[in-house]
Design a protein around this motif. Structure first.
Motif, PDB file in Angstrom:
ATOM      1  N   PRO A   1       3.216  15.137 -28.630  1.00  0.00           N
ATOM      2  CA  PRO A   1       2.297  14.573 -27.631  1.00  0.00           C
ATOM      3  C   PRO A   1       0.835  14.670 -28.064  1.00  0.00           C
ATOM      4  O   PRO A   1       0.418  15.664 -28.645  1.00  0.00           O
ATOM      5  CB  PRO A   1       2.560  15.440 -26.391  1.00  0.00           C
ATOM      6  CG  PRO A   1       3.154  16.700 -26.921  1.00  0.00           C
ATOM      7  CD  PRO A   1       3.822  16.397 -28.213  1.00  0.00           C
TER       8      PRO A   1
ATOM      9  N   GLU B   1      -3.067  14.694 -26.673  1.00  0.00           N
ATOM     10  CA  GLU B   1      -3.775  14.993 -25.430  1.00  0.00           C
ATOM     11  C   GLU B   1      -4.969  14.084 -25.285  1.00  0.00           C
ATOM     12  O   GLU B   1      -5.674  13.802 -26.252  1.00  0.00           O
ATOM     13  CB  GLU B   1      -4.240  16.457 -25.437  1.00  0.00           C
ATOM     14  CG  GLU B   1      -3.063  17.411 -25.409  1.00  0.00           C
ATOM     15  CD  GLU B   1      -3.461  18.773 -24.866  1.00  0.00           C
ATOM     16  OE1 GLU B   1      -4.499  18.867 -24.175  1.00  0.00           O
ATOM     17  OE2 GLU B   1      -2.735  19.729 -25.153  1.00  0.00           O
TER      18      GLU B   1
ATOM     19  N   GLU C   1      10.244  10.363 -17.112  1.00  0.00           N
ATOM     20  CA  GLU C   1       8.809  10.427 -17.358  1.00  0.00           C
ATOM     21  C   GLU C   1       8.147   9.070 -17.126  1.00  0.00           C
ATOM     22  O   GLU C   1       8.742   8.027 -17.417  1.00  0.00           O
ATOM     23  CB  GLU C   1       8.573  10.862 -18.820  1.00  0.00           C
ATOM     24  CG  GLU C   1       8.951  12.318 -19.060  1.00  0.00           C
ATOM     25  CD  GLU C   1       8.942  12.676 -20.548  1.00  0.00           C
ATOM     26  OE1 GLU C   1       9.098  11.753 -21.373  1.00  0.00           O
ATOM     27  OE2 GLU C   1       8.776  13.849 -20.865  1.00  0.00           O
TER      28      GLU C   1
ATOM     29  N   VAL D   1       4.748   9.614 -20.711  1.00  0.00           N
ATOM     30  CA  VAL D   1       3.741  10.572 -20.268  1.00  0.00           C
ATOM     31  C   VAL D   1       4.445  11.892 -19.978  1.00  0.00           C
ATOM     32  O   VAL D   1       5.285  11.974 -19.091  1.00  0.00           O
ATOM     33  CB  VAL D   1       3.006  10.048 -19.014  1.00  0.00           C
ATOM     34  CG1 VAL D   1       1.981  11.065 -18.538  1.00  0.00           C
ATOM     35  CG2 VAL D   1       2.340   8.723 -19.327  1.00  0.00           C
ATOM     36  N   ARG D   2       4.094  12.924 -20.776  1.00  0.00           N
ATOM     37  CA  ARG D   2       4.730  14.230 -20.605  1.00  0.00           C
ATOM     38  C   ARG D   2       4.169  14.957 -19.381  1.00  0.00           C
ATOM     39  O   ARG D   2       4.871  15.530 -18.583  1.00  0.00           O
ATOM     40  CB  ARG D   2       4.484  15.108 -21.846  1.00  0.00           C
ATOM     41  CG  ARG D   2       5.395  14.815 -23.003  1.00  0.00           C
ATOM     42  CD  ARG D   2       6.777  15.424 -22.775  1.00  0.00           C
ATOM     43  NE  ARG D   2       7.770  14.794 -23.619  1.00  0.00           N
ATOM     44  CZ  ARG D   2       7.954  15.081 -24.902  1.00  0.00           C
ATOM     45  NH1 ARG D   2       7.221  16.013 -25.481  1.00  0.00           N
ATOM     46  NH2 ARG D   2       8.861  14.445 -25.598  1.00  0.00           N
ATOM     47  N   SER D   3       2.838  14.897 -19.273  1.00  0.00           N
ATOM     48  CA  SER D   3       2.237  15.548 -18.108  1.00  0.00           C
ATOM     49  C   SER D   3       0.955  14.824 -17.755  1.00  0.00           C
ATOM     50  O   SER D   3       0.326  14.191 -18.603  1.00  0.00           O
ATOM     51  CB  SER D   3       1.931  17.013 -18.427  1.00  0.00           C
ATOM     52  OG  SER D   3       0.830  17.087 -19.301  1.00  0.00           O
ATOM     53  N   MET D   4       0.624  14.864 -16.478  1.00  0.00           N
ATOM     54  CA  MET D   4      -0.583  14.191 -16.026  1.00  0.00           C
ATOM     55  C   MET D   4      -1.193  15.061 -14.933  1.00  0.00           C
ATOM     56  O   MET D   4      -0.554  15.336 -13.917  1.00  0.00           O
ATOM     57  CB  MET D   4      -0.210  12.816 -15.468  1.00  0.00           C
ATOM     58  CG  MET D   4      -1.394  11.996 -15.040  1.00  0.00           C
ATOM     59  SD  MET D   4      -0.880  10.289 -14.772  1.00  0.00           S
ATOM     60  CE  MET D   4      -2.367   9.650 -14.043  1.00  0.00           C
ATOM     61  N   THR D   5      -2.405  15.544 -15.209  1.00  0.00           N
ATOM     62  CA  THR D   5      -3.070  16.403 -14.240  1.00  0.00           C
ATOM     63  C   THR D   5      -4.330  15.707 -13.732  1.00  0.00           C
ATOM     64  O   THR D   5      -5.251  15.441 -14.498  1.00  0.00           O
ATOM     65  CB  THR D   5      -3.471  17.745 -14.890  1.00  0.00           C
ATOM     66  OG1 THR D   5      -2.449  18.122 -15.815  1.00  0.00           O
ATOM     67  CG2 THR D   5      -3.682  18.816 -13.858  1.00  0.00           C
TER      68      THR D   5
ATOM     69  N   ARG E   1      -6.032  14.493 -16.973  1.00  0.00           N
ATOM     70  CA  ARG E   1      -5.661  14.936 -18.323  1.00  0.00           C
ATOM     71  C   ARG E   1      -4.234  14.467 -18.568  1.00  0.00           C
ATOM     72  O   ARG E   1      -3.370  14.597 -17.689  1.00  0.00           O
ATOM     73  CB  ARG E   1      -5.709  16.470 -18.426  1.00  0.00           C
ATOM     74  CG  ARG E   1      -7.103  17.068 -18.418  1.00  0.00           C
ATOM     75  CD  ARG E   1      -7.926  16.695 -19.608  1.00  0.00           C
ATOM     76  NE  ARG E   1      -7.374  17.167 -20.887  1.00  0.00           N
ATOM     77  CZ  ARG E   1      -7.807  16.741 -22.072  1.00  0.00           C
ATOM     78  NH1 ARG E   1      -8.772  15.832 -22.131  1.00  0.00           N
ATOM     79  NH2 ARG E   1      -7.284  17.207 -23.181  1.00  0.00           N
ATOM     80  N   LEU E   2      -3.989  13.925 -19.766  1.00  0.00           N
ATOM     81  CA  LEU E   2      -2.675  13.366 -20.069  1.00  0.00           C
ATOM     82  C   LEU E   2      -2.104  13.955 -21.340  1.00  0.00           C
ATOM     83  O   LEU E   2      -2.840  14.337 -22.229  1.00  0.00           O
ATOM     84  CB  LEU E   2      -2.821  11.864 -20.348  1.00  0.00           C
ATOM     85  CG  LEU E   2      -2.694  10.833 -19.257  1.00  0.00           C
ATOM     86  CD1 LEU E   2      -2.583   9.483 -19.934  1.00  0.00           C
ATOM     87  CD2 LEU E   2      -1.498  11.083 -18.385  1.00  0.00           C
ATOM     88  N   GLN E   3      -0.803  14.022 -21.384  1.00  0.00           N
ATOM     89  CA  GLN E   3      -0.116  14.273 -22.651  1.00  0.00           C
ATOM     90  C   GLN E   3       0.864  13.135 -22.845  1.00  0.00           C
ATOM     91  O   GLN E   3       1.788  12.961 -22.041  1.00  0.00           O
ATOM     92  CB  GLN E   3       0.637  15.601 -22.588  1.00  0.00           C
ATOM     93  CG  GLN E   3      -0.249  16.805 -22.810  1.00  0.00           C
ATOM     94  CD  GLN E   3       0.562  18.038 -23.108  1.00  0.00           C
ATOM     95  OE1 GLN E   3       1.616  18.235 -22.514  1.00  0.00           O
ATOM     96  NE2 GLN E   3       0.096  18.867 -24.026  1.00  0.00           N
TER      97      GLN E   3
END
Lengths: 333, 182
Positions: free
Chosen positions: A35, A37, A90, A122-126, A135-137
């Motif tokens: 991923p 960032e 995801e 998208v692994r994570s989205m804050t 913030r994205l991974q």
């Protein structure tokens, strides 16, 4: 010789392509499965009708360079992104490529599922508290066998290009061959030919001085020097056809043909219009500065080519190709 | 002087084709040639000639396309860079010199790129554009010209053509170093 050069181009091309792909796979040059960032500047949030986020993916140059292990990116990347919220799994990110996209990504897209965009998961989205950034991974789709795919594409594309070029020649060929036929019937070619006999006699000793081939070659060289490439090719082909009438052995190049070809590949031209145009559009203070240097360079090429042709034609291995063979299929070296 | 020469040649290039057409056809009429019929007779060959070169052009362009797309040029550049450094040729211009005999559009792309990166009036920019003007696309000319008369055994055409290209590139480096060298 052409046989070997031809197969070398293909073999080297394919081997290098496969080699490059193996190296990319071993080094994971495109960071498949890892991923990256980034920050997203959100422009549109999901509504009840539309389950997508839209915005700009922002990666600073250093982070991008160190992620891919390159040095080429100089400015912060602002890449449009669309994130699609799917019901299971995801969210899918789509990166439509445009002028703002980094070159590496454009390069990668050539081997991706779609040529115009890269897709990823998208692994994570804050989300930031103000909901304006997040913030994205993202893991971008795996890119594999890029050069092998490129080689395949090139082979198919160039086959089409060759036909396009040849068909594009038909009209212009017809025009000039028609005009040349009139000039020939009227005896005009003979006049042009006679004027330059002292030169052509030395350059093409095997061709009779008043042969139509001489006239066509003179016209071709003159058109080339003036930069009239549209007229030069048909005239050159006319010259080849006339030279071929003197050919004792069908399918084999004569000395005069090779000398003529060398004059052509030398590319002597009084105004290198293409180079000047590119220089001007690149903002040169003096685009025409290369006229003199180009004439010098092309002069070197032409003289070297003609001298080389004259020397090489005496070598036994090339000499014997022209000797008529009896009852044997001509060897194509 | 240079500007005058350029203006003169430009003017000649612009009027050359109309002038040739009127001169050739006019002279034909004067000599009582049945210009229309003879023109059509000659023009007929245009189609067959163009069609004849297709197999040769496909063979040549496909090989060149594969070579270009593979990244072999970059590899060759790395290998040859020490040699070209000896003669004072910037390694950036080496792909230009290698591409010139293979592909007209390819070398045009490299020249444009070099000018964008280094500037058209830098030594590299001047040298790249001189190289572009110092030679023709040897392999294209070879395929088209020999293809039109079905020549398969090209004898010494390839070595002689490549020698011409080599000297064109060397000549370009030599003259640029003398006139614009650092």
């Amino acid at each position: 010789m052409l046989n070997y050069i031809w197969i070398s181009l293909i073999a080297i091309g394919i081997l290098v392509a496969v080699g490059n792909d193996v190296r990319d796979e071993v080094q994971n040059s495109y960071r498949n499965g890892i991923p990256i960032e980034a920050t997203v500047a959100i422009q549109k949030s999901p509504t009840s009708l539309r389950q997508t986020w839209e915005g700009d993916l922002i990666v600073n140059a250093e982070a991008f360079n160190s992620f891919y292990g390159i040095k080429t990116v100089k400015v912060e990347i602002h890449q449009p992104i669309v994130i699609n919220m799917v019901t299971t799994g995801e969210p899918e990110a789509s990166l439509p490529l445009g002028s703002a996209s980094p070159d590496l990504w454009k390069e990668m897209a050539k081997a991706a599922t779609s040529k115009e965009k890269l897709v990823g998961a998208v692994r994570s989205m804050t989300l930031a508290p103000d909901q304006r950034t997040a913030r994205l991974q993202i893991v971008i789709e795996p890119i594999r066998f890029m050069k092998t795919k490129a080689v395949t594409q090139a082979a198919l594309d160039y086959a089409t290009t060759a036909v396009t070029i040849a068909l594009g020649l038909i009209g212009i060929m017809a025009l000039w061959l028609g005009v040349m036929k009139v000039a020939e019937e009227a005896g005009l070619l003979r006049i042009v030919t006679r004027m330059l006999t002292p030169v052509t006699k030395r350059l093409f000793p095997d061709v009779p001085t008043d042969h139509p081939a001489i006239g066509a070659m003179i016209m071709n060289i003159a058109a080339n020097m003036l930069g009239l490439s549209n007229a030069a090719t048909p005239l050159g082909l006319k010259a080849m056809e006339e030279l071929n009438k003197l050919n004792p052995k069908v399918g084999t190049a004569t000395n005069a043909m090779v000398t003529f070809l060398c004059i052509n590949t030398g590319g002597l031209i009084l105004i290198p219009a293409t180079a000047i145009a590119v220089r001007a559009s690149a903002g040169s203070a003096n685009p025409g500065i290369i006229i003199g240097t180009s004439i010098f360079g092309a002069g070197c090429a032409t003289v070297a080519g003609v001298v080389a042709a004259r020397i090489l034609q005496r070598l036994p291995r090339y000499k014997k190709d022209l000797e008529p063979e009896v009852g044997k299929e001509a060897s194509h070296g | 002087m240079g500007d005058l020469f350029r203006a003169l040649i430009n003017a000649v290039s612009i009027v050359a084709i109309p002038l040739l057409l009127i001169l050739f056809l006019g002279y034909g009429i004067l000599k009582k040639v049945r210009v229309y019929e003879v023109f059509v007779e000659g023009a007929k060959e245009g189609f067959t000639t163009a069609i004849r070169i297709i197999p040769y052009l496909v063979a040549m362009l496909c090989a060149i396309g594969i070579f270009r797309a593979s990244g072999a040029l970059e590899l060759l550049t790395t290998v040859l860079a020490p040699v070209t450094n000896l003669i004072g040729m910037p390694p950036e211009t080496l792909p230009m010199a290698l591409m010139r005999p293979l592909s007209g559009s390819g070398s045009l792309g490299i020249m444009t790129e070099l000018m964008k990166v280094h500037g058209p009036d830098s030594f590299i920019g001047v040298l790249a554009s001189t190289m572009y003007g110092s030679s023709e696309t040897t392999f294209y000319v070879l395929a088209v010209y020999f293809g039109s008369v079905q020549i398969k055994n090209t004898r010494h055409a390839v070595p002689a053509g490549l020698i011409a290209d080599l000297f064109g590139m060397l000549g370009a480096v030599f003259i640029c170093r003398i006139l614009f060298g650092v």
